[in-house]
Scaffold this motif. Structure first.
Motif, PDB file in Angstrom:
ATOM      1  N   VAL A 187       0.982  -1.367  -0.132  1.00  0.00           N
ATOM      2  CA  VAL A 187       0.008  -0.205  -0.083  1.00  0.00           C
ATOM      3  C   VAL A 187       1.179   1.303   0.157  1.00  0.00           C
ATOM      4  N   GLU A 188       1.768   1.226   0.884  1.00  0.00           N
ATOM      5  CA  GLU A 188       2.909   2.454   0.660  1.00  0.00           C
ATOM      6  C   GLU A 188       3.304   2.714  -0.752  1.00  0.00           C
ATOM      7  N   ARG A 189       3.921   1.646  -1.511  1.00  0.00           N
ATOM      8  CA  ARG A 189       4.309   1.839  -2.820  1.00  0.00           C
ATOM      9  C   ARG A 189       3.217   2.384  -3.798  1.00  0.00           C
ATOM     10  N   ALA A 190       2.218   1.790  -3.657  1.00  0.00           N
ATOM     11  CA  ALA A 190       1.249   1.833  -4.542  1.00  0.00           C
ATOM     12  C   ALA A 190       0.601   3.405  -4.389  1.00  0.00           C
ATOM     13  N   LEU A 191       0.477   3.788  -2.995  1.00  0.00           N
ATOM     14  CA  LEU A 191      -0.129   5.289  -2.947  1.00  0.00           C
ATOM     15  C   LEU A 191       1.178   6.144  -3.335  1.00  0.00           C
ATOM     16  N   GLU A 192       2.232   5.644  -3.359  1.00  0.00           N
ATOM     17  CA  GLU A 192       3.661   6.734  -3.838  1.00  0.00           C
ATOM     18  C   GLU A 192       3.440   6.840  -5.328  1.00  0.00           C
ATOM     19  N   ILE A 193       3.139   5.711  -5.904  1.00  0.00           N
ATOM     20  CA  ILE A 193       3.262   5.735  -7.396  1.00  0.00           C
ATOM     21  C   ILE A 193       2.310   6.782  -8.103  1.00  0.00           C
ATOM     22  N   VAL A 194       1.155   6.829  -7.208  1.00  0.00           N
ATOM     23  CA  VAL A 194       0.117   7.513  -7.566  1.00  0.00           C
ATOM     24  C   VAL A 194      -0.155   9.137  -6.975  1.00  0.00           C
ATOM     25  N   ASP A 195       1.150   9.355  -6.205  1.00  0.00           N
ATOM     26  CA  ASP A 195       1.486  10.692  -5.289  1.00  0.00           C
ATOM     27  C   ASP A 195      -0.052  10.828  -4.454  1.00  0.00           C
ATOM     28  N   MET A 196      -0.435   9.847  -3.894  1.00  0.00           N
ATOM     29  CA  MET A 196      -1.334  10.021  -3.038  1.00  0.00           C
ATOM     30  C   MET A 196      -1.159   9.739  -1.525  1.00  0.00           C
ATOM     31  N   ALA A 197      -0.126   9.421  -1.411  1.00  0.00           N
ATOM     32  CA  ALA A 197       0.378   8.993   0.277  1.00  0.00           C
ATOM     33  C   ALA A 197       0.173  10.261   1.262  1.00  0.00           C
ATOM     34  N   GLY A 198       0.557  11.404   0.743  1.00  0.00           N
ATOM     35  CA  GLY A 198       0.220  12.685   1.370  1.00  0.00           C
ATOM     36  C   GLY A 198      -0.913  12.975   1.832  1.00  0.00           C
ATOM     37  N   LEU A 199      -2.038  12.490   1.217  1.00  0.00           N
ATOM     38  CA  LEU A 199      -3.367  12.787   1.684  1.00  0.00           C
ATOM     39  C   LEU A 199      -4.028  12.088   3.028  1.00  0.00           C
ATOM     40  N   PHE A 200      -3.044  11.072   3.403  1.00  0.00           N
ATOM     41  CA  PHE A 200      -3.622  10.299   4.793  1.00  0.00           C
ATOM     42  C   PHE A 200      -2.591  10.475   5.431  1.00  0.00           C
ATOM     43  N   GLY A 201      -1.243  10.738   5.268  1.00  0.00           N
ATOM     44  CA  GLY A 201      -0.407  10.703   6.388  1.00  0.00           C
ATOM     45  C   GLY A 201      -0.136   9.559   7.104  1.00  0.00           C
ATOM     46  N   ALA A 202      -0.357   9.633   8.381  1.00  0.00           N
ATOM     47  CA  ALA A 202      -0.074   8.232   9.265  1.00  0.00           C
ATOM     48  C   ALA A 202      -1.346   7.494   9.171  1.00  0.00           C
ATOM     49  N   ASN A 203      -2.660   8.017   8.724  1.00  0.00           N
ATOM     50  CA  ASN A 203      -3.636   7.354   8.918  1.00  0.00           C
ATOM     51  C   ASN A 203      -3.928   6.249   7.855  1.00  0.00           C
ATOM     52  N   ILE A 204      -3.249   5.281   7.680  1.00  0.00           N
ATOM     53  CA  ILE A 204      -3.382   3.895   6.869  1.00  0.00           C
ATOM     54  C   ILE A 204      -3.166   2.891   7.631  1.00  0.00           C
ATOM     55  N   PHE A 205      -4.048   2.116   7.799  1.00  0.00           N
ATOM     56  CA  PHE A 205      -4.220   0.974   8.547  1.00  0.00           C
ATOM     57  C   PHE A 205      -4.337  -0.490   7.513  1.00  0.00           C
ATOM     58  N   THR A 206      -3.619  -1.467   7.968  1.00  0.00           N
ATOM     59  CA  THR A 206      -3.598  -2.729   7.106  1.00  0.00           C
ATOM     60  C   THR A 206      -4.023  -3.820   7.852  1.00  0.00           C
ATOM     61  N   ALA A 207      -4.464  -5.045   7.414  1.00  0.00           N
ATOM     62  CA  ALA A 207      -4.859  -6.100   7.784  1.00  0.00           C
ATOM     63  C   ALA A 207      -3.867  -6.779   8.981  1.00  0.00           C
ATOM     64  N   SER A 208      -2.458  -6.279   8.609  1.00  0.00           N
ATOM     65  CA  SER A 208      -1.325  -6.884   9.429  1.00  0.00           C
ATOM     66  C   SER A 208      -1.406  -6.594  10.899  1.00  0.00           C
ATOM     67  N   GLU A 209      -2.350  -5.604  10.887  1.00  0.00           N
ATOM     68  CA  GLU A 209      -2.613  -4.987  12.499  1.00  0.00           C
ATOM     69  C   GLU A 209      -3.672  -5.484  13.112  1.00  0.00           C
TER      70      GLU A 209
END
Length: 232
Positions: free
Chosen positions: A119-141
């Protein structure tokens, strides 16, 4: 006529694949090809039915159960590497979703079955990571991935918002089941390329509060979720 929101909304929780990014068809094609190399032959409808919206460990468990096959240890690493290489050349953000996120008058976050690196790489590719900051939660949690409610409940708790005041935006039936099980409002986004020709109704399919095919329609039933126009 669009349905009204079932409650006041203080948080919008976006799934990632198939909602923020048009990635599911790329992922499905890649998985079909990689499994064929292991003499496991499935088609895109099978992948959509069994794997869409689920984490990699759940997918592997399904393959083990269905085909009696233990995939080699290197399979995951090679699959992820080839998938991210395909993302580099093919991945695009979902049309209109950035404008919706930027116009929201309430906080938002991401809750995804994808692994943190993906998810980190995917959002980097489309330049969207900055829209959410640290508020990205994954099933690993969480202990249980979608369709269990754990991930959405975890996201709501981390964002300090009661579950009944959360709106989930999902593309997969497993994701819809997860959001409904969490006691949240769920809207089914059907505009991804992987949704073409997919039946939306059936006796075993979950029923969201709303379906929409374009993010241009997002605010129609909930104009109060949009920031006020300073020029108005």
């Amino acid at each position: 006529m669009e349905p009204a929101l079932m409650s006041e909304i203080d948080l919008v929780i976006f799934d990632c694949d198939g909602v923020l990014i048009d990635s599911e068809l790329i992922s499905a094609r890649m998985l079909v090809a990689e499994l064929a190399g292991q003499d496991v032959h499935v088609d895109l409808p099978y992948v959509a039915h069994h794997f869409l919206g689920r984490s990699y460990p759940v997918v592997i468990s399904q393959i083990r159960k269905e085909f009696g096959l233990e995939l080699p240890p290197e399979f995951e690493v090679e699959y992820r590497a080839r998938l991210l290489a395909a993302f580099d050349t093919e991945l695009q953000e979902m049309p209109g979703v950035r404008a919706v996120i930027e116009a929201l008058d309430v906080p938002c976050c991401v809750a995804t079955s994808s692994s943190p690196p993906r998810v980190e790489r995917a959002l980097e590719i489309v330049d969207m990571a900055g829209l959410f900051g640290a508020n990205i939660f994954t099933a690993s949690e969480v202990r249980n991935g979608k369709p269990a409610p754990d991930l959405f409940l975890h996201a709501a708790a981390r964002m300090q918002v009661p579950r009944e005041r959360c709106l989930v935006i999902e593309d997969s039936f497993n994701g819809i089941r997860s959001g409904l099980a969490a006691g949240m409002e769920v809207w089914h986004f059907t505009g991804g390329s992987h949704m073409a020709g997919v039946a939306l109704d059936g006796p075993d399919l979950p029923v969201p509060q709303r379906r929409f095919a374009s993010f241009d329609e997002f605010f129609q039933p909930a104009p109060h979720l949009r920031k006020a126009d300073p020029a108005a």
